[in-house]
Design a protein around this motif. Structure first.
Motif, mmCIF file in Angstrom:
data_model
loop_
_atom_site.group_PDB
_atom_site.id
_atom_site.type_symbol
_atom_site.label_atom_id
_atom_site.label_comp_id
_atom_site.label_asym_id
_atom_site.label_seq_id
_atom_site.Cartn_x
_atom_site.Cartn_y
_atom_site.Cartn_z
ATOM 1 N N MET A 1 0.842 -1.196 0.000
ATOM 2 C CA MET A 1 0.000 0.000 0.000
ATOM 3 C C MET A 1 0.874 1.242 0.000
ATOM 4 N N SER A 2 0.215 2.341 -0.242
ATOM 5 C CA SER A 2 0.921 3.614 -0.350
ATOM 6 C C SER A 2 1.275 4.187 1.012
ATOM 7 N N THR A 3 2.151 5.143 0.986
ATOM 8 C CA THR A 3 2.510 5.853 2.206
ATOM 9 C C THR A 3 1.292 6.577 2.765
ATOM 10 N N THR A 4 0.452 7.129 1.891
ATOM 11 C CA THR A 4 -0.759 7.816 2.341
ATOM 12 C C THR A 4 -1.656 6.851 3.097
ATOM 13 N N TYR A 5 -1.817 5.658 2.575
ATOM 14 C CA TYR A 5 -2.634 4.651 3.253
ATOM 15 C C TYR A 5 -2.058 4.364 4.641
ATOM 16 N N ASP A 6 -0.758 4.182 4.719
ATOM 17 C CA ASP A 6 -0.117 3.911 6.010
ATOM 18 C C ASP A 6 -0.340 5.057 6.988
ATOM 19 N N GLN A 7 -0.254 6.288 6.496
ATOM 20 C CA GLN A 7 -0.490 7.453 7.355
ATOM 21 C C GLN A 7 -1.939 7.489 7.828
ATOM 22 N N LEU A 8 -2.872 7.164 6.938
ATOM 23 C CA LEU A 8 -4.283 7.128 7.309
ATOM 24 C C LEU A 8 -4.535 6.066 8.370
ATOM 25 N N VAL A 9 -3.969 4.889 8.192
ATOM 26 C CA VAL A 9 -4.123 3.813 9.176
ATOM 27 C C VAL A 9 -3.567 4.256 10.524
ATOM 28 N N GLU A 10 -2.442 4.924 10.504
ATOM 29 C CA GLU A 10 -1.843 5.412 11.755
ATOM 30 C C GLU A 10 -2.780 6.395 12.453
ATOM 31 N N ILE A 11 -3.378 7.302 11.689
ATOM 32 C CA ILE A 11 -4.317 8.279 12.251
ATOM 33 C C ILE A 11 -5.534 7.567 12.830
ATOM 34 N N VAL A 12 -6.110 6.643 12.070
ATOM 35 C CA VAL A 12 -7.317 5.941 12.510
ATOM 36 C C VAL A 12 -7.043 5.121 13.770
ATOM 37 N N THR A 13 -5.939 4.403 13.791
ATOM 38 C CA THR A 13 -5.650 3.568 14.961
ATOM 39 C C THR A 13 -5.305 4.412 16.180
ATOM 40 N N LYS A 14 -4.694 5.556 15.969
ATOM 41 C CA LYS A 14 -4.342 6.437 17.087
ATOM 42 C C LYS A 14 -5.600 7.059 17.700
ATOM 43 N N LEU A 15 -6.541 7.472 16.858
ATOM 44 C CA LEU A 15 -7.727 8.172 17.344
ATOM 45 C C LEU A 15 -8.861 7.239 17.758
ATOM 46 N N HIS A 16 -8.889 6.060 17.198
ATOM 47 C CA HIS A 16 -10.050 5.196 17.401
ATOM 48 C C HIS A 16 -9.739 3.907 18.157
ATOM 49 N N ASP A 17 -8.500 3.624 18.406
ATOM 50 C CA ASP A 17 -8.136 2.373 19.071
ATOM 51 C C ASP A 17 -8.583 1.149 18.284
ATOM 52 N N ALA A 18 -8.611 1.279 16.976
ATOM 53 C CA ALA A 18 -8.983 0.141 16.138
ATOM 54 C C ALA A 18 -7.815 -0.846 16.105
ATOM 55 N N PRO A 19 -8.088 -2.111 16.357
ATOM 56 C CA PRO A 19 -7.013 -3.100 16.312
ATOM 57 C C PRO A 19 -6.461 -3.237 14.889
ATOM 58 N N ARG A 20 -5.158 -3.229 14.781
ATOM 59 C CA ARG A 20 -4.525 -3.291 13.446
ATOM 60 C C ARG A 20 -4.918 -4.548 12.668
ATOM 61 N N ASP A 21 -5.244 -5.631 13.360
ATOM 62 C CA ASP A 21 -5.607 -6.853 12.644
ATOM 63 C C ASP A 21 -6.983 -6.750 11.974
ATOM 64 N N ARG A 22 -7.777 -5.745 12.344
ATOM 65 C CA ARG A 22 -9.068 -5.513 11.675
ATOM 66 C C ARG A 22 -8.941 -4.539 10.505
ATOM 67 N N ILE A 23 -7.822 -3.841 10.417
ATOM 68 C CA ILE A 23 -7.634 -2.815 9.403
ATOM 69 C C ILE A 23 -7.268 -3.462 8.071
ATOM 70 N N SER A 24 -7.978 -3.036 7.036
ATOM 71 C CA SER A 24 -7.659 -3.459 5.670
ATOM 72 C C SER A 24 -8.125 -2.356 4.733
ATOM 73 N N PRO A 25 -7.615 -2.316 3.521
ATOM 74 C CA PRO A 25 -8.021 -1.269 2.581
ATOM 75 C C PRO A 25 -9.517 -1.271 2.282
ATOM 76 N N ASP A 26 -10.157 -2.434 2.381
ATOM 77 C CA ASP A 26 -11.564 -2.556 2.010
ATOM 78 C C ASP A 26 -12.539 -2.325 3.157
ATOM 79 N N ILE A 27 -12.050 -2.088 4.365
ATOM 80 C CA ILE A 27 -12.944 -1.883 5.495
ATOM 81 C C ILE A 27 -13.433 -0.431 5.502
ATOM 82 N N THR A 28 -14.679 -0.256 5.886
ATOM 83 C CA THR A 28 -15.246 1.096 5.962
ATOM 84 C C THR A 28 -15.123 1.636 7.382
ATOM 85 N N PHE A 29 -15.284 2.945 7.483
ATOM 86 C CA PHE A 29 -15.287 3.554 8.814
ATOM 87 C C PHE A 29 -16.442 2.992 9.648
#
Length: 78
Positions: A1-29
């Motif tokens: 994935m792109s650097t932008t995607y990685d940055q977005l995942v970092e933001i989402v996991t930092k703010l939402h406490d979403a477990p990284r194992d649930r994160i994927s490009p196809d998952i919705t907010f």
């Protein structure tokens, strides 16, 4: 994935406490149970960390992380 995607995942996991194992490009907010207040916080962090503005109506619960990455990348390219 792109650097932008990685940055977005970092933001989402930092703010939402979403477990990284649930994160994927196809998952919705919505699938991550991100509420409207957290969506605003994500938008603010994107603006602060990536230097682009995303309107509230552009960042919606049914967007996937990949679709959000594409929005960010298109704004970065402008």
């Amino acid at each position: 994935m792109s650097t932008t995607y990685d940055q977005l995942v970092e933001i989402v996991t930092k703010l939402h406490d979403a477990p990284r194992d649930r994160i994927s490009p196809d998952i919705t907010f919505a699938q991550l149970d991100v509420d409207s207040l957290t969506m605003v916080e994500i938008s603010m962090h994107i603006e602060r960390e990536l230097g682009i503005h995303i309107d509230d109506n552009e960042l919606e619960e049914d967007l996937t992380l990949l679709a959000t990455t594409k929005i960010i990348d298109s704004k970065l390219a402008q």
